[in-house]
Scaffold this motif. Structure first.
Motif, mmCIF file in Angstrom:
data_model
loop_
_atom_site.group_PDB
_atom_site.id
_atom_site.type_symbol
_atom_site.label_atom_id
_atom_site.label_comp_id
_atom_site.label_asym_id
_atom_site.label_seq_id
_atom_site.Cartn_x
_atom_site.Cartn_y
_atom_site.Cartn_z
ATOM 1 N N TYR A 29 0.644 -1.235 -0.062
ATOM 2 C CA TYR A 29 0.053 0.037 -0.053
ATOM 3 C C TYR A 29 0.743 1.337 0.080
ATOM 4 C CZ TYR A 29 -3.367 -3.342 2.079
ATOM 5 O OH TYR A 29 -4.068 -4.516 2.342
ATOM 6 N N CYS A 30 0.511 2.291 -0.759
ATOM 7 C CA CYS A 30 0.988 3.688 -0.449
ATOM 8 C C CYS A 30 -0.230 4.598 -0.591
ATOM 9 C CB CYS A 30 2.044 3.868 -1.784
ATOM 10 S SG CYS A 30 2.520 5.571 -1.657
ATOM 11 N N PHE A 31 -0.684 5.299 0.451
ATOM 12 C CA PHE A 31 -1.820 6.003 0.622
ATOM 13 C C PHE A 31 -1.461 7.512 0.068
ATOM 14 C CE2 PHE A 31 -2.269 2.881 3.999
ATOM 15 C CZ PHE A 31 -2.982 2.064 3.346
ATOM 16 N N MET A 32 -0.190 7.846 -0.316
ATOM 17 C CA MET A 32 0.306 9.418 -0.358
ATOM 18 C C MET A 32 -0.611 10.078 -1.463
ATOM 19 S SD MET A 32 2.645 9.966 1.613
ATOM 20 C CE MET A 32 3.627 11.450 0.967
ATOM 21 N N SER A 33 -1.026 9.297 -2.489
ATOM 22 C CA SER A 33 -1.879 9.944 -3.501
ATOM 23 C C SER A 33 -3.329 9.800 -3.387
ATOM 24 C CB SER A 33 -1.456 9.121 -4.975
ATOM 25 O OG SER A 33 -0.088 9.309 -5.141
ATOM 26 N N ASP A 34 -3.933 9.299 -2.554
ATOM 27 C CA ASP A 34 -5.306 9.161 -2.153
ATOM 28 C C ASP A 34 -5.927 10.447 -1.595
ATOM 29 O OD1 ASP A 34 -4.628 6.321 -2.371
ATOM 30 O OD2 ASP A 34 -5.377 5.669 -0.289
ATOM 31 N N GLU A 35 -7.199 10.658 -2.385
ATOM 32 C CA GLU A 35 -7.665 11.896 -2.148
ATOM 33 C C GLU A 35 -8.236 12.298 -0.634
ATOM 34 O OE1 GLU A 35 -8.958 15.507 -2.916
ATOM 35 O OE2 GLU A 35 -8.056 14.122 -4.186
ATOM 36 N N ASP A 36 -8.646 11.209 -0.167
ATOM 37 C CA ASP A 36 -8.699 11.304 1.321
ATOM 38 C C ASP A 36 -7.660 11.754 2.344
ATOM 39 O OD1 ASP A 36 -7.832 8.799 1.090
ATOM 40 O OD2 ASP A 36 -8.995 7.968 2.844
ATOM 41 N N VAL A 37 -6.443 11.235 1.704
ATOM 42 C CA VAL A 37 -5.185 11.601 2.585
ATOM 43 C C VAL A 37 -4.857 12.960 2.452
ATOM 44 C CG1 VAL A 37 -2.632 11.234 2.573
ATOM 45 C CG2 VAL A 37 -4.346 9.091 2.571
ATOM 46 N N ALA A 38 -5.172 13.517 1.099
ATOM 47 C CA ALA A 38 -4.812 14.988 0.772
ATOM 48 C C ALA A 38 -5.762 15.520 1.505
ATOM 49 C CB ALA A 38 -4.964 15.163 -0.734
ATOM 50 N N GLN A 39 -7.051 15.390 1.618
ATOM 51 C CA GLN A 39 -8.036 16.140 2.220
ATOM 52 C C GLN A 39 -7.732 16.341 4.015
ATOM 53 O OE1 GLN A 39 -11.631 14.439 1.287
ATOM 54 N NE2 GLN A 39 -11.561 15.416 -0.662
ATOM 55 N N ASN A 44 -5.970 18.936 8.765
ATOM 56 C CA ASN A 44 -5.263 19.074 10.038
ATOM 57 C C ASN A 44 -3.941 19.750 10.035
ATOM 58 O OD1 ASN A 44 -7.269 17.326 10.916
ATOM 59 N ND2 ASN A 44 -6.347 15.491 10.162
ATOM 60 N N GLY A 45 -3.624 20.418 8.928
ATOM 61 C CA GLY A 45 -2.422 21.392 8.693
ATOM 62 C C GLY A 45 -1.290 20.319 8.966
ATOM 63 N N THR A 46 -1.363 19.137 8.346
ATOM 64 C CA THR A 46 -0.199 18.401 8.248
ATOM 65 C C THR A 46 0.427 17.970 6.949
ATOM 66 O OG1 THR A 46 -1.575 16.127 8.241
ATOM 67 C CG2 THR A 46 -1.169 17.085 10.504
ATOM 68 N N THR A 47 1.128 17.118 6.811
ATOM 69 C CA THR A 47 1.625 16.596 5.645
ATOM 70 C C THR A 47 1.028 15.407 5.042
ATOM 71 O OG1 THR A 47 3.437 15.123 6.469
ATOM 72 C CG2 THR A 47 3.982 17.417 5.910
ATOM 73 N N ARG A 48 1.063 15.105 3.745
ATOM 74 C CA ARG A 48 0.515 13.882 3.381
ATOM 75 C C ARG A 48 1.033 12.622 4.081
ATOM 76 N NH1 ARG A 48 -1.775 13.883 -2.764
ATOM 77 N NH2 ARG A 48 -2.499 15.940 -2.879
ATOM 78 N N ALA A 49 2.265 12.760 4.306
ATOM 79 C CA ALA A 49 2.941 11.596 5.118
ATOM 80 C C ALA A 49 2.435 11.555 6.205
ATOM 81 C CB ALA A 49 4.835 11.769 5.148
ATOM 82 N N VAL A 50 2.046 12.344 7.101
ATOM 83 C CA VAL A 50 1.744 12.326 8.551
ATOM 84 C C VAL A 50 0.143 11.687 8.130
ATOM 85 C CG1 VAL A 50 0.568 13.229 10.323
ATOM 86 C CG2 VAL A 50 2.935 13.983 9.577
ATOM 87 N N ALA A 51 -0.404 12.062 7.339
ATOM 88 C CA ALA A 51 -1.975 11.594 7.138
ATOM 89 C C ALA A 51 -1.816 10.099 6.620
ATOM 90 C CB ALA A 51 -2.664 12.629 6.134
ATOM 91 N N SER A 52 -1.032 9.997 5.747
ATOM 92 C CA SER A 52 -0.975 8.477 5.339
ATOM 93 C C SER A 52 -0.682 7.408 6.364
ATOM 94 C CB SER A 52 -0.005 8.249 3.989
ATOM 95 O OG SER A 52 1.358 8.456 4.411
ATOM 96 N N MET A 53 0.221 7.999 7.433
ATOM 97 C CA MET A 53 0.516 6.955 8.686
ATOM 98 C C MET A 53 -0.797 6.670 9.397
ATOM 99 S SD MET A 53 3.568 6.100 8.114
ATOM 100 C CE MET A 53 3.275 6.051 6.464
ATOM 101 N N GLU A 54 -1.655 7.903 9.520
ATOM 102 C CA GLU A 54 -2.820 7.928 10.234
ATOM 103 C C GLU A 54 -3.908 6.750 9.431
ATOM 104 O OE1 GLU A 54 -4.327 9.162 12.953
ATOM 105 O OE2 GLU A 54 -2.299 10.249 13.644
ATOM 106 N N LYS A 55 -3.968 6.873 8.065
ATOM 107 C CA LYS A 55 -4.685 5.980 7.499
ATOM 108 C C LYS A 55 -4.086 4.624 7.627
ATOM 109 C CE LYS A 55 -6.680 5.204 2.901
ATOM 110 N NZ LYS A 55 -7.141 5.769 1.609
ATOM 111 N N ALA A 56 -2.783 4.452 7.463
ATOM 112 C CA ALA A 56 -2.266 3.020 7.980
ATOM 113 C C ALA A 56 -2.677 2.456 9.382
ATOM 114 C CB ALA A 56 -0.719 2.983 7.842
ATOM 115 N N CYS A 57 -3.101 3.100 10.213
ATOM 116 C CA CYS A 57 -3.493 2.637 11.407
ATOM 117 C C CYS A 57 -4.908 2.100 11.305
ATOM 118 C CB CYS A 57 -3.513 3.808 12.508
ATOM 119 S SG CYS A 57 -2.085 4.206 13.111
ATOM 120 N N GLU A 58 -5.693 2.500 10.304
ATOM 121 C CA GLU A 58 -6.834 1.918 10.143
ATOM 122 C C GLU A 58 -7.052 0.383 9.432
ATOM 123 O OE1 GLU A 58 -8.969 4.804 7.677
ATOM 124 O OE2 GLU A 58 -8.568 6.682 9.149
ATOM 125 N N ARG A 59 -5.801 0.065 9.185
ATOM 126 C CA ARG A 59 -5.811 -1.352 8.591
ATOM 127 C C ARG A 59 -5.770 -2.045 9.567
ATOM 128 N NH1 ARG A 59 -6.977 -1.163 3.543
ATOM 129 N NH2 ARG A 59 -6.540 -3.263 3.758
#
Length: 139
Positions: A29-39, A44-59
């Motif tokens: 998986y790579c979530f960096m390009s996912d629209e929900d990650v960008a949003q 949250n005023g973070t980077t996509r890298a931070v948001a993608s790690m958050e999304k990984a926690c949902e797996r």
């Protein structure tokens, strides 16, 4: 053991042998390009890298993290581990560059999870993919 791999770049994801990994029950998986990650990053005023790690926690599966580009991903992953939100099977921490690279690698080495981290500023997405493939081929 059926673990999937989360990368911080599409380049790293592309370099991992997905067919071979699937033989052992894993996906990449790579979530960096996912629209929900960008949003989420924007909201949250973070980077996509931070948001993608958050999304990984949902797996809800075993995960290996292969971070080859973003020290912010590695730092946030450390925070998620320390907060008890995720427990990776392995962290491959090989971001490259100057800003927070050495520091982020040091944090992962203190996170209490298995890791592969080179000393210094060297690494990269290609190195993260190489390490993943080496581990897969050793199986």
């Amino acid at each position: 053991g059926g673990a999937s791999i989360v990368t911080d770049t599409q380049m790293g994801r592309s370099g991992i042998n997905k067919k071979r990994l699937e033989q052992y029950g894993g996906q990449v998986y790579c979530f960096m390009s996912d629209e929900d990650v960008a949003q989420a990053a924007k909201k949250n005023g973070t980077t996509r890298a931070v948001a993608s790690m958050e999304k990984a926690c949902e797996r809800n599966e075993k995960l290996i993290f292969a971070i080859g580009n973003a020290p912010t991903a590695l730092i946030h992953l450390y925070e998620l581990i320390k907060d008890g939100r995720i427990r990776p099977e392995l962290v491959i921490g090989v971001p490259v560059g100057f800003v927070n690279v050495v520091e982020s690698k040091g944090l992962i080495m203190e996170a209490g999870v298995p890791f592969i981290v080179p000393k210094g500023r060297k690494g990269g997405s290609n190195i993260a993919a190489c390490i993943c493939n080496a581990l897969i081929y050793m199986l």
